[in-house]
Design a protein around this motif. Structure first.
Motif, short mmCIF file in Angstrom:
data_model
loop_
_atom_site.label_atom_id
_atom_site.label_comp_id
_atom_site.label_asym_id
_atom_site.label_seq_id
_atom_site.Cartn_x
_atom_site.Cartn_y
_atom_site.Cartn_z
N MET A 1 -36.06 7.14 -14.95
CA MET A 1 -35.85 6.40 -16.16
C MET A 1 -36.92 5.34 -16.33
O MET A 1 -37.35 5.10 -17.45
N ALA A 2 -37.31 4.72 -15.24
CA ALA A 2 -38.34 3.69 -15.34
C ALA A 2 -39.63 4.28 -15.90
O ALA A 2 -40.30 3.66 -16.71
N THR A 3 -39.96 5.48 -15.48
CA THR A 3 -41.17 6.14 -15.97
C THR A 3 -41.04 6.47 -17.46
O THR A 3 -41.97 6.25 -18.24
N LEU A 4 -39.89 6.97 -17.87
CA LEU A 4 -39.68 7.33 -19.27
C LEU A 4 -39.69 6.12 -20.20
O LEU A 4 -40.07 6.24 -21.36
N TYR A 5 -39.26 4.98 -19.71
CA TYR A 5 -39.12 3.79 -20.55
C TYR A 5 -40.13 2.70 -20.21
O TYR A 5 -39.85 1.52 -20.40
N GLY A 6 -41.30 3.06 -19.73
CA GLY A 6 -42.38 2.10 -19.53
C GLY A 6 -42.10 1.01 -18.52
O GLY A 6 -42.52 -0.12 -18.69
N GLY A 7 -41.40 1.34 -17.44
CA GLY A 7 -41.15 0.36 -16.39
C GLY A 7 -39.93 -0.51 -16.60
O GLY A 7 -39.66 -1.41 -15.82
N SER A 8 -39.20 -0.28 -17.67
CA SER A 8 -37.97 -1.03 -17.94
C SER A 8 -36.83 -0.05 -18.17
O SER A 8 -37.02 1.00 -18.77
N ILE A 9 -35.67 -0.42 -17.71
CA ILE A 9 -34.47 0.34 -18.03
C ILE A 9 -33.74 -0.49 -19.07
O ILE A 9 -33.32 -1.61 -18.82
N THR A 10 -33.63 0.05 -20.25
CA THR A 10 -33.17 -0.66 -21.43
C THR A 10 -31.78 -0.18 -21.87
O THR A 10 -31.30 0.84 -21.38
N PRO A 11 -31.16 -0.89 -22.81
CA PRO A 11 -29.91 -0.38 -23.37
C PRO A 11 -30.08 1.02 -24.00
O PRO A 11 -29.17 1.83 -23.93
N ALA A 12 -31.25 1.30 -24.56
CA ALA A 12 -31.51 2.64 -25.10
C ALA A 12 -31.44 3.68 -24.00
O ALA A 12 -30.90 4.78 -24.19
N ALA A 13 -31.96 3.35 -22.83
CA ALA A 13 -31.88 4.27 -21.68
C ALA A 13 -30.43 4.44 -21.25
O ALA A 13 -30.00 5.54 -20.92
N ALA A 14 -29.67 3.36 -21.26
CA ALA A 14 -28.26 3.44 -20.89
C ALA A 14 -27.50 4.33 -21.86
O ALA A 14 -26.64 5.12 -21.46
N ARG A 15 -27.83 4.23 -23.15
CA ARG A 15 -27.18 5.10 -24.14
C ARG A 15 -27.52 6.56 -23.87
O ARG A 15 -26.67 7.43 -23.99
N ARG A 16 -28.76 6.81 -23.48
CA ARG A 16 -29.17 8.18 -23.19
C ARG A 16 -28.39 8.74 -22.00
O ARG A 16 -27.95 9.88 -22.01
N VAL A 17 -28.21 7.94 -20.98
CA VAL A 17 -27.43 8.36 -19.81
C VAL A 17 -25.97 8.53 -20.20
O VAL A 17 -25.31 9.49 -19.79
N ALA A 18 -25.45 7.62 -21.00
CA ALA A 18 -24.05 7.68 -21.41
C ALA A 18 -23.75 8.97 -22.17
O ALA A 18 -22.65 9.51 -22.07
N LEU A 19 -24.70 9.47 -22.91
CA LEU A 19 -24.49 10.73 -23.64
C LEU A 19 -24.24 11.88 -22.69
O LEU A 19 -23.54 12.83 -23.02
N ARG A 20 -24.80 11.79 -21.48
CA ARG A 20 -24.63 12.85 -20.49
C ARG A 20 -23.39 12.64 -19.62
O ARG A 20 -22.97 13.54 -18.92
N ALA A 21 -22.86 11.46 -19.64
CA ALA A 21 -21.67 11.15 -18.83
C ALA A 21 -20.43 11.61 -19.60
O ALA A 21 -20.49 11.95 -20.77
N HIS A 22 -19.32 11.58 -18.93
CA HIS A 22 -18.05 11.95 -19.55
C HIS A 22 -17.46 10.74 -20.27
O HIS A 22 -16.36 10.27 -19.95
N THR A 23 -18.20 10.22 -21.26
CA THR A 23 -17.81 8.97 -21.89
C THR A 23 -16.52 9.08 -22.70
O THR A 23 -15.73 8.15 -22.72
N ALA A 24 -16.28 10.20 -23.36
CA ALA A 24 -15.05 10.35 -24.15
C ALA A 24 -13.82 10.27 -23.23
O ALA A 24 -12.85 9.58 -23.54
#
Length: 61
Positions: free
Chosen positions: A1-24
């Motif tokens: 994730m750090a590589t994808l988001y330029g060295g920062s893990i952002t709320p946008a990255a968290a949303r991306r991970v959350a989409l893959r989690a069993h959030t519902a």
């Protein structure tokens, strides 16, 4: 994730991970999945964290 988001893990990255989690399921069963609860809270915020990739070979002892 750090590589994808330029060295920062952002709320946008968290949303991306959350989409893959069993959030519902986690939302329907509040407090049963505290890690997903924290991830969703972070995804809705503004806090970012600096990160750097570490290769598996860097952690070998």
């Amino acid at each position: 994730m750090a590589t994808l988001y330029g060295g920062s893990i952002t709320p946008a990255a968290a949303r991306r991970v959350a989409l893959r989690a069993h959030t519902a399921y986690a939302q329907a069963h509040s407090e049963k999945h505290p890690d997903i609860d924290r991830l969703m809270a972070w995804a809705g915020g503004t806090v970012s964290y600096r990160a750097r990739p570490v290769l598996a070979s860097d952690t070998a002892t």
